[in-house]
Design an enzyme around this catalytic site. Sequence first.
Site, short mmCIF file in Angstrom:
data_model
loop_
_atom_site.label_atom_id
_atom_site.label_comp_id
_atom_site.label_asym_id
_atom_site.label_seq_id
_atom_site.Cartn_x
_atom_site.Cartn_y
_atom_site.Cartn_z
N SER A 101 43.18 38.34 97.16
CA SER A 101 44.17 38.43 96.08
C SER A 101 45.58 38.02 96.49
O SER A 101 46.44 37.84 95.61
CB SER A 101 44.20 39.85 95.50
N LYS B 92 46.86 34.98 94.78
CA LYS B 92 47.37 35.01 93.40
C LYS B 92 48.85 34.67 93.32
O LYS B 92 49.32 34.18 92.28
CB LYS B 92 47.11 36.38 92.79
N TYR C 135 38.72 29.69 91.45
CA TYR C 135 39.18 31.05 91.74
C TYR C 135 38.46 31.63 92.96
O TYR C 135 39.10 32.19 93.86
CB TYR C 135 38.96 31.94 90.52
N TYR D 113 48.20 46.57 93.62
CA TYR D 113 47.26 47.11 92.64
C TYR D 113 47.88 48.31 91.93
O TYR D 113 49.06 48.32 91.65
CB TYR D 113 45.92 47.45 93.31
N VAL E 276 41.59 42.36 99.29
CA VAL E 276 40.51 43.28 99.66
C VAL E 276 39.83 42.94 100.99
O VAL E 276 38.99 43.71 101.45
CB VAL E 276 39.45 43.39 98.54
#
Length: 305
Positions: A61, A64, A189, A241, A259
């Site tokens: 992530s 992103k 992705y 998060y 993660v």
Amino acid sequence: MKRLLDELVEKNRYLAKKGKVADYIPALKKANPEDLGICVIDMKEKIYTSGEYRTKFTIQSISKTISLMLAIMDNGAEEVFKRVGMEPTGDAFNSMYKLEIEGISKPLNPMINAGAIVVTSLIKGKNSKEKFARLLNLFRKITCNERLDLNEEVYISEKRTGHKNRAMAYLLKDMGVLKGDVEEVLDVYFKQCSIEVDCIDIANIGLFLANRGKVLKTGEVVTTDHIARIIKTFMVTCGMYNSSGEFAIRVGIPAKSGVAGGIMASVPHRMGIGIYGPALDEKGNSVAGYGLIEDLSRKLNLSIF
């Protein structure tokens, strides 16, 4: 600095026992839960490291942040934020239930999976191969690492087991938020999440953002100060998060976790930080990495608040 990092790594290493390695992506289960490493790069390009900072892991992530940057560069901020919101969710990164709540017509922010998938769909290119190549080349430029590449094993593992992400993407398509072919978007992705890095690479990403979108080593201006500021703001409000608020109070640094155990942090005008510790807490953040960066922030007075 080296002595301080060594001290803090050893102080926080025990915290790994309180977490566990991500297992919903089978390839990630191979990580050693006791690993903990850090890299700090300052504005004079001095690099300080400690622990397992050379251990390779996938960016997940943390990607992103840069996919959002590219999507804004390709389309403009106004167009991107028509399709994804700017608000924290308070929910897990892979939650999808708010997508069906009346009055919510798009993912709440680009740091949750639903929002990130929409953002990836906005990257320009004639096909998924070209889109990912553009994104990977951007990562290589920012990290000054031409060898940066895809971890094929993790990519295949994510693609085979990413059922919830696939469900999200088709729901977003049905809502009219996601444009293009769903499977092509997901392919990009899954690939962006599977880029293999180490602590030095993600510290360089943090340094790039701290330097307002300019690569310090080459002097190349890759993006505008305005776009870099947008990314760092999302890192503060949504980057850790659903513990982002707590992290802002305890640590006070723009940061993004993944993660696989990575934490990328950016201290404006001062430094980039890359941390790796694959044992995660219940919210998906590195347990020992969180402790390490909290201690570092206190010792060096890094909070931006």
